[in-house]
Scaffold this active site. Structure first.
Site, PDB file in Angstrom:
ATOM      1  N   LYS A  72       0.819  -1.216   0.000  1.00 34.72           N
ATOM      2  CA  LYS A  72       0.000   0.000   0.000  1.00 34.72           C
ATOM      3  C   LYS A  72       0.858   1.273   0.000  1.00 34.72           C
ATOM      4  O   LYS A  72       0.622   2.178  -0.794  1.00 34.72           O
ATOM      5  CB  LYS A  72      -0.927  -0.046   1.218  1.00 34.72           C
ATOM      6  CG  LYS A  72      -1.996   1.022   1.263  1.00 34.72           C
ATOM      7  CD  LYS A  72      -3.063   0.655   2.257  1.00 34.72           C
ATOM      8  CE  LYS A  72      -2.593   0.714   3.683  1.00 34.72           C
ATOM      9  NZ  LYS A  72      -2.208  -0.458   4.365  1.00 34.72           N
ATOM     10  N   THR A  74       4.035   1.579  -0.787  1.00 34.69           N
ATOM     11  CA  THR A  74       4.812   1.600  -2.028  1.00 34.69           C
ATOM     12  C   THR A  74       3.956   2.115  -3.182  1.00 34.69           C
ATOM     13  O   THR A  74       4.416   2.930  -4.002  1.00 34.69           O
ATOM     14  CB  THR A  74       5.337   0.185  -2.336  1.00 34.69           C
ATOM     15  OG1 THR A  74       6.134  -0.266  -1.237  1.00 34.69           O
ATOM     16  CG2 THR A  74       6.188   0.177  -3.600  1.00 34.69           C
ATOM     17  N   ARG A  95       2.232   8.519   6.897  1.00 33.18           N
ATOM     18  CA  ARG A  95       2.507   8.381   8.324  1.00 33.18           C
ATOM     19  C   ARG A  95       4.009   8.250   8.568  1.00 33.18           C
ATOM     20  O   ARG A  95       4.761   7.810   7.699  1.00 33.18           O
ATOM     21  CB  ARG A  95       1.813   7.138   8.892  1.00 33.18           C
ATOM     22  CG  ARG A  95       0.300   7.224   8.906  1.00 33.18           C
ATOM     23  CD  ARG A  95      -0.310   5.917   9.384  1.00 33.18           C
ATOM     24  NE  ARG A  95      -0.090   4.843   8.419  1.00 33.18           N
ATOM     25  CZ  ARG A  95      -0.364   3.571   8.656  1.00 33.18           C
ATOM     26  NH1 ARG A  95      -0.858   3.205   9.820  1.00 33.18           N
ATOM     27  NH2 ARG A  95      -0.162   2.660   7.732  1.00 33.18           N
ATOM     28  N   LYS A 106       7.783  -6.308  11.086  1.00 34.77           N
ATOM     29  CA  LYS A 106       7.067  -5.761   9.931  1.00 34.77           C
ATOM     30  C   LYS A 106       7.937  -4.868   9.068  1.00 34.77           C
ATOM     31  O   LYS A 106       7.810  -4.819   7.845  1.00 34.77           O
ATOM     32  CB  LYS A 106       5.835  -4.977  10.415  1.00 34.77           C
ATOM     33  CG  LYS A 106       4.962  -4.465   9.279  1.00 34.77           C
ATOM     34  CD  LYS A 106       3.764  -3.694   9.814  1.00 34.77           C
ATOM     35  CE  LYS A 106       2.931  -3.144   8.663  1.00 34.77           C
ATOM     36  NZ  LYS A 106       1.799  -2.325   9.140  1.00 34.77           N
ATOM     37  N   ALA A 274      -3.580   1.830  13.782  1.00 39.88           N
ATOM     38  CA  ALA A 274      -4.692   1.695  12.842  1.00 39.88           C
ATOM     39  C   ALA A 274      -5.821   0.835  13.391  1.00 39.88           C
ATOM     40  O   ALA A 274      -6.693   0.421  12.647  1.00 39.88           O
ATOM     41  CB  ALA A 274      -4.180   1.115  11.528  1.00 39.88           C
ATOM     42  N   PHE A 302      -3.906  -0.712   7.377  1.00 40.40           N
ATOM     43  CA  PHE A 302      -4.572  -2.005   7.238  1.00 40.40           C
ATOM     44  C   PHE A 302      -5.458  -2.048   5.986  1.00 40.40           C
ATOM     45  O   PHE A 302      -5.275  -1.282   5.033  1.00 40.40           O
ATOM     46  CB  PHE A 302      -5.378  -2.345   8.490  1.00 40.40           C
ATOM     47  CG  PHE A 302      -4.544  -2.605   9.720  1.00 40.40           C
ATOM     48  CD1 PHE A 302      -3.313  -3.238   9.641  1.00 40.40           C
ATOM     49  CD2 PHE A 302      -4.987  -2.220  10.980  1.00 40.40           C
ATOM     50  CE1 PHE A 302      -2.547  -3.475  10.775  1.00 40.40           C
ATOM     51  CE2 PHE A 302      -4.231  -2.461  12.117  1.00 40.40           C
ATOM     52  CZ  PHE A 302      -3.011  -3.091  12.008  1.00 40.40           C
ATOM     53  N   PHE A 383       3.521  -9.317  -9.618  1.00 44.71           N
ATOM     54  CA  PHE A 383       4.717 -10.100  -9.321  1.00 44.71           C
ATOM     55  C   PHE A 383       5.088 -10.908 -10.572  1.00 44.71           C
ATOM     56  O   PHE A 383       4.223 -11.222 -11.399  1.00 44.71           O
ATOM     57  CB  PHE A 383       4.453 -11.050  -8.150  1.00 44.71           C
ATOM     58  CG  PHE A 383       4.472 -10.384  -6.807  1.00 44.71           C
ATOM     59  CD1 PHE A 383       5.513 -10.600  -5.923  1.00 44.71           C
ATOM     60  CD2 PHE A 383       3.442  -9.533  -6.417  1.00 44.71           C
ATOM     61  CE1 PHE A 383       5.541  -9.984  -4.681  1.00 44.71           C
ATOM     62  CE2 PHE A 383       3.450  -8.921  -5.179  1.00 44.71           C
ATOM     63  CZ  PHE A 383       4.511  -9.140  -4.303  1.00 44.71           C
ATOM     64  N   TRP A 411       7.279  -0.857  -7.519  1.00 50.88           N
ATOM     65  CA  TRP A 411       8.380  -1.370  -6.706  1.00 50.88           C
ATOM     66  C   TRP A 411       9.630  -1.536  -7.564  1.00 50.88           C
ATOM     67  O   TRP A 411      10.735  -1.183  -7.143  1.00 50.88           O
ATOM     68  CB  TRP A 411       7.979  -2.711  -6.075  1.00 50.88           C
ATOM     69  CG  TRP A 411       9.031  -3.257  -5.141  1.00 50.88           C
ATOM     70  CD1 TRP A 411       9.162  -3.005  -3.810  1.00 50.88           C
ATOM     71  CD2 TRP A 411      10.093  -4.153  -5.495  1.00 50.88           C
ATOM     72  NE1 TRP A 411      10.259  -3.682  -3.302  1.00 50.88           N
ATOM     73  CE2 TRP A 411      10.842  -4.392  -4.314  1.00 50.88           C
ATOM     74  CE3 TRP A 411      10.494  -4.773  -6.689  1.00 50.88           C
ATOM     75  CZ2 TRP A 411      11.962  -5.231  -4.287  1.00 50.88           C
ATOM     76  CZ3 TRP A 411      11.611  -5.605  -6.667  1.00 50.88           C
ATOM     77  CH2 TRP A 411      12.333  -5.822  -5.484  1.00 50.88           C
TER      78      TRP A 411
END
Length: 558
Positions: A72, A74, A95, A106, A274, A302, A383, A411
């Protein structure tokens, strides 16, 4: 093929001086408070003195998270860079990362690959000290509370009904439950206590919803720290703590300006939990970003059932914001996990697993379009193992809801991989006018607000409010908090309150166990399970891989 790590990509980038980024964001030098060459705080007077009109606000959200990842942040950064590449005047609002995830499992919150904000090491570590200021203000209030009790307790505070905890910005399970005030009368009153991680402090939520320094002080004064023996709430204002707390937070309230790898101005400020809070950057940073760009891209924490719901029903309601479009991020891999596929099998084409998992995406998309009535696009982070047949399947399913699907490769390619998504976002903003609607009205009773979110957004049959929670609701409405929005804390891994129910579960009820008010932030927190506000470190913390080279360069940070 060897891939560079995120930190290696970030350190290979030559960032522009922050004064140049400020000029690109139309910020006059007189408003800039530099923190070195590549970071700055922006004085709040800019908002009052600028005559620029608000730009369009783009919200990036996602499907229900899985271990396969969605990307998200990225996507948010790559979309902003994509908009810049097609000639748009754009800013991004994000954030700040907490040190807990950075040193835990994480990771940080500065994006990834070639869609990052820099200086990545600074942003993920101390940055401009905002979180330290929040922790200091939180713990000052705790110290003044216990000192008041020690000095005679003229307010009659019941030590068994203290709700305010101390905090530290670190994953430290040892501090979840403590007994303090030991060692005799001169060392305080013995009582059960505990620590939250800083991002779970109500002061973080307060800072991120405050609109001015005056509003910040007023919100701080309303924070409830406990109750008297006769049940009256005790506030920070009762303890005369709000002035000193505001002094600690004066500079922290100012949004931070940094940049993406491609030089797009990025306002990175605040980062509330969140779950028990609203999970998005500060209203001040969003407002500033919208004033300084024709398009502002932001995100919420989230999946859309938690992050977007809170962004729309809490932040937008309080700050008077109206998004122009919403991006829902998904991956083929994550949708196959929602379809029951094991993480080790995600690289193999499996349309049947995708068919079982895609209802999760479709429910999120339907919520944005039909509950909140906002234009929407699905961004699929592609991907190498994704097949054309799997991508086509998603495109067809979303098209049936009247929503386009765009492939994103930010990415690997940065802004270039976000140009197609940027063009669709611009089209949505220019051609599709939303009719933004909240999930519930302000004057609805608290129990009905909770039910509205569960039935409209989660897709459940209703709520089961336990007797203790029902009494809490009645008490809060009696105290005048009935008009507050609700902030529902539940597992992020399912639409339901059961993390094992993947996809788009049906015919479930959500059990409400506990209800409390965040009076300073201005919302009522509804707890549907055991929500962890102080995480612990994993068996192998990320901190074990982080180091500093002899020349002072940070290594091993993702």
């Amino acid at each position: 093929m060897a891939y560079l790590s995120d930190i290696e990509i970030a350190q290979a980038c030559k960032p522009r001086p922050i004064t140049e980024i400020a000029r690109r964001a139309h910020v006059d030098e007189k408003y800039i408070e530099q923190y070195g060459k590549y970071k700055a705080k922006i004085d709040l007077s800019l908002l009052a003195e600028t005559d620029r009109a608000d730009g369009k606000l783009i919200l990036v959200t996602a499907i229900t998270p899985t271990p396969a990842g969605e990307g998200k942040t990225t996507t948010t950064i790559g979309l902003a860079d994509g908009l810049a590449r097609i000639g748009k005047d754009v800013t991004v609002a994000l954030r700040e990362p907490s040190l807990g995830p950075v040193f835990g499992v994480k990771g940080g919150a500065a994006g990834g690959g070639y869609a990052q904000v820099v200086p990545m090491e600074d942003i993920n570590l101390h940055f401009t000290g905002d979180f330290h200021a929040i922790g200091a203000a939180n713990n000052l209030l705790a110290a003044m509370l216990d000192n008041h009790i020690q000095q005679g307790n003229s307010l009659g505070i019941d030590v068994k009904r203290i709700t305010w905890k101390r905090c530290v910005d670190m994953n430290d399970r040892q501090l979840r439950f403590v007994v303090d005030g030991l060692g005799g009368r001169v060392n305080g009153t013995p009582r059960e206590d505990g620590f939250d991680i800083t991002v779970a402090s109500e002061i973080m939520a307060v800072l991120c919803l405050a609109t001015t320094l005056t509003d910040l002080k007023a919100r701080l004064a309303r924070i409830i720290v406990g109750y008297t023996y006769d049940g009256r709430p005790v506030t920070a204002g009762d303890l005369k703590a709000q002035g000193a707390m505001t002094a600690l937070l004066r500079d922290a309230l100012k949004p931070n300006l940094v940049q993406t790898l491609e030089g797009t101005p990025a306002f990175v400020h605040g980062g509330p939990f969140a779950n028990i809070a609203h999970g998005c950057n500060s209203a001040m940073a969003t407002r500033m970003a919208m004033k300084m760009g024709d398009y502002t891209v932001t995100e919420a924490g989230f999946g859309a059932d938690l992050g977007a719901e809170k962004f729309l029903d809490i932040k937008c309601r309080m700050a008077g914001l109206t998004p122009s479009a919403v991006v829902v991020v998904a991956t083929v891999r994550a949708l196959k996990m929602h379809g029951g596929l094991d993480k080790k099998s995600l690289a193999v084409e499996d349309i049947s697993a995708l068919e079982r998992g895609i209802p999760n995406l479709l429910r999120h998309v339907s919520n944005i379009k039909n509950v909140y009535k906002l234009p929407c696009v699905v961004a699929v982070n592609r991907f190498p193992t994704d097949t054309d047949a799997e991508i086509d399947f998603i495109i067809k399913k979303c098209r049936a809801l009247g929503v386009n699907t765009v492939l994103s490769t930010v990415w690997a390619e940065g802004g270039r991989g976000g140009e197609a998504l940027a063009r669709e976002v611009v089209r949505l903003c220019e051609e599709e006018r939303g009719d933004f609607t909240f999930a519930y009205p302000e004057d609805m009773p608290l129990a009905e607000k909770i039910n509205a979110v569960v039935t409209k957004v989660y897709g459940g049959d209703g709520v089961n409010i336990l007797p203790a929670a029902q009494k809490q609701i009645e008490k809060l409405e009696e105290l005048g908090f009935g008009a507050c929005p609700v902030c529902i804390a539940k597992t992020q891994y399912s639409f339901s309150d059961d993390p094992t129910k993947l996809g788009a579960p049906e015919h479930f009820t959500v059990t409400v166990k506990n209800v409390k008010v965040s009076a300073g932030a201005g919302f009522v927190v509804v707890l549907t399970g055991d929500i962890m506000t102080m995480p612990g470190l994993p068996k192998t913390p990320a901190a074990e891989n982080i180091d500093v080279s002899d020349d002072g360069r940070i290594i091993g940070l993702f």
